[in-house]
Design an enzyme around this catalytic site. Structure first.
Site, PDB file in Angstrom:
ATOM      1  N   GLY A 208      -7.550  20.402   3.843  1.00 41.92           N
ATOM      2  CA  GLY A 208      -8.581  21.018   4.687  1.00 41.92           C
ATOM      3  C   GLY A 208      -9.569  19.979   5.161  1.00 41.92           C
ATOM      4  O   GLY A 208      -9.306  18.782   5.097  1.00 41.92           O
ATOM      5  N   ASN A 209     -10.703  20.438   5.672  1.00 42.84           N
ATOM      6  CA  ASN A 209     -11.777  19.496   6.046  1.00 42.84           C
ATOM      7  C   ASN A 209     -13.122  20.158   5.778  1.00 42.84           C
ATOM      8  O   ASN A 209     -13.180  21.324   5.393  1.00 42.84           O
ATOM      9  CB  ASN A 209     -11.614  19.032   7.498  1.00 42.84           C
ATOM     10  CG  ASN A 209     -11.693  20.191   8.483  1.00 42.84           C
ATOM     11  OD1 ASN A 209     -12.702  20.877   8.576  1.00 42.84           O
ATOM     12  ND2 ASN A 209     -10.586  20.421   9.206  1.00 42.84           N
ATOM     13  N   HIS A 210     -14.204  19.396   5.996  1.00 41.29           N
ATOM     14  CA  HIS A 210     -15.533  19.864   5.594  1.00 41.29           C
ATOM     15  C   HIS A 210     -16.210  20.786   6.608  1.00 41.29           C
ATOM     16  O   HIS A 210     -17.375  21.108   6.440  1.00 41.29           O
ATOM     17  CB  HIS A 210     -16.449  18.665   5.345  1.00 41.29           C
ATOM     18  CG  HIS A 210     -16.109  17.911   4.097  1.00 41.29           C
ATOM     19  ND1 HIS A 210     -16.115  18.505   2.862  1.00 41.29           N
ATOM     20  CD2 HIS A 210     -15.744  16.622   3.907  1.00 41.29           C
ATOM     21  CE1 HIS A 210     -15.774  17.613   1.952  1.00 41.29           C
ATOM     22  NE2 HIS A 210     -15.527  16.465   2.551  1.00 41.29           N
ATOM     23  N   SER A 211     -15.519  21.193   7.656  1.00 43.06           N
ATOM     24  CA  SER A 211     -16.177  22.047   8.655  1.00 43.06           C
ATOM     25  C   SER A 211     -16.667  23.343   8.004  1.00 43.06           C
ATOM     26  O   SER A 211     -15.918  24.011   7.293  1.00 43.06           O
ATOM     27  CB  SER A 211     -15.199  22.382   9.782  1.00 43.06           C
ATOM     28  OG  SER A 211     -15.758  23.374  10.601  1.00 43.06           O
ATOM     29  N   ALA A 276     -12.568  22.619  13.809  1.00 45.51           N
ATOM     30  CA  ALA A 276     -12.088  21.300  13.371  1.00 45.51           C
ATOM     31  C   ALA A 276     -10.642  21.504  12.932  1.00 45.51           C
ATOM     32  O   ALA A 276     -10.349  21.822  11.774  1.00 45.51           O
ATOM     33  CB  ALA A 276     -12.940  20.810  12.212  1.00 45.51           C
TER      34      ALA A 276
END
Ligand code: CTP
Length: 400
Positions: A208-211, A276
């Site tokens: 995943g990502n930090h969005s 994102a």
């Protein structure tokens, strides 16, 4: 639409005044601040105490309050209101509105109000049918006042026909729709994406990502507040929409988001791709949890489809496509390159070098670059204010 609006309710002497209590309740429930002004005769049909208790405000019935010696300033009350609704509007008050007569506080406020004024007539069938009523209504509509049409049905007199005041629910729906129809993005369908995507590795793990989704949700809320019909495609996020009426579609992976975007893009006049989206996803998703083993674990990743670029290739005339670029170096050059490669009308550039900008924070600092390469640099602001700036630009672009 009525949330935080200052609504002045004028109540005239008519049996329909008993419905004013429900109307006040519904307006309060819709989030409005309500003040009530009554004609002296209206107080014979419903007490000021009832409407004061429900509106949580004093109710005004005369210029002077004898007990306190206070003067009810009609100009101030008129200026306070974002909108005025006279319901029930009696034949007598409508005749005064048509002629500019001022013989009570309600008509004085009406004449000094600068806000939109709505009126919901209520009277018996024969009064409604009288030529003078029709002519007065024509005049007050020509002055710019807006009628909430009366209903057809049984009247208090026992007659059957037109003249019955619209039901409080209908009045609130009418006001809501009318307020909405005057907003700059009314009638425009806008697609917004928000949040991260999660790319499954196995049944319990993902990339995943930090969005946080905050920027996309702020945009969806702001666009809806401007009257747009918003479809929000959201990756996994804890955010909630503040505005009502947003169609939210929850997705998990980049592939899910692509499918949802392709389904809704054709209907959208504007698409704001704020999500994102993962650029890579595991080439194979293990069907069982991957067990720990000695040594390294390598996961092969394959590229995801660039959603924005795909939409840019499908874009038809009149559609506006807006992308985001989060950069750490050569910011403007990379943003312009993305704008052109993905056939965008506008790109919103955030630089991670600006403190307070980017993922998770409640603030953002953006630069907008359009297809003519006109650049507008904004200060560090809350994400809600940034969303407002982007929406102001969308409204300008739509009007061009
Ligand atoms: N985007 C997309 N689909 C992807 C990747 C990105 O639609 N698979 C969109 C994002 O929503 C954003 C814009 O493309 O509006 C730019 O995303 P960004 O990650 O900054 O750019 P990339 O094109 O992925 O380029 P890079 O990661 O190399 O900077």
């Amino acid at each position: 639409m009525l949330e935080n609006k200052n609504i002045l309710l004028g109540v005239c002497g008519s049996i329909a005044a008993y419905k004013s209590a429900t109307l006040v309740r519904l307006l309060i429930k819709a989030g409005a601040n309500v003040q009530v002004v009554m004609t002296p005769d209206a107080t014979s049909f419903i007490t000021p105490l009832t409407l004061s208790t429900l509106s949580k405000n004093p109710v005004y019935t005369k210029y002077f309050e004898e007990e306190t010696g206070e003067w009810n300033n009609h100009v101030e009350l008129g200026l306070w209101a974002d909108l005025m609704i006279i319901a029930p509007a009696s034949a007598n008050t409508m005749a005064k509105m048509a002629g500019g007569l001022v013989d009570n506080l309600l008509t004085a406020i009406y004449l000094s109000a600068k806000c939109p004024v709505y009126f919901a007539p209520a009277m018996d069938l024969d009064m409604w049918k009288h030529d003078s009523t029709g002519s007065n209504i024509g005049k007050i509509q020509a002055y710019g006042n807006i009628m909430v049409p009366p209903g057809n049905g049984e009247l208090a007199s026992g007659l059957h026909g037109e003249g019955r005041m619209a039901e409080p629910e209908e009045i609130v729906a009418f006001l809501t729709n009318d307020v909405k129809s005057k907003l700059p993005l009314y009638g425009f369908s806008i697609l917004v994406t928000a949040g991260p995507t999660y790319e499954a590795i196995d049944p319990v793990r993902f990339i995943g990502n930090h969005s946080s989704g905050k920027m996309g949700f702020a945009l969806a809320d702001e666009l809806a507040a401007l009257g747009a019909d918003v479809t929000l495609i959201a990756g996994p996020t804890a955010q909630v929409c503040k505005q009502k009426g947003i169609e939210r579609i929850d997705v998990v992976s980049a592939a899910d988001m692509l499918n949802a975007c392709l389904q809704h893009f054709n209907n959208a006049r504007v698409c704001v791709m704020c999500a994102a989206v993962a650029d890579y996803t595991p080439a194979e998703v293990a069907t069982q949890k991957i067990k720990k083993q000695d040594g390294e674990l390598n996961i092969t990743l394959k590229k995801t489809i660039d959603i924005l670029k795909t939409l840019g290739e499908q874009k038809s005339n009149g559609q506006l496509l807006i992308g985001f670029a989060l950069e750490t170096q050569n910011e403007e050059q990379y943003a312009i390159e993305k704008l052109q490669r993905k056939n965008l009308d506008l790109i919103v550039l955030n630089s991670l070098n600006d403190s307070g900008a980017g993922f998770k924070s409640d603030t953002n600092k953006v630069t907008l670059i359009d297809s003519a390469l006109t650049k507008t640099v904004y200060d560090l602001k809350s994400k809600t204010e940034v969303a407002r700036d982007i929406c102001t630009r969308i409204v300008e672009m739509i009007k061009q």
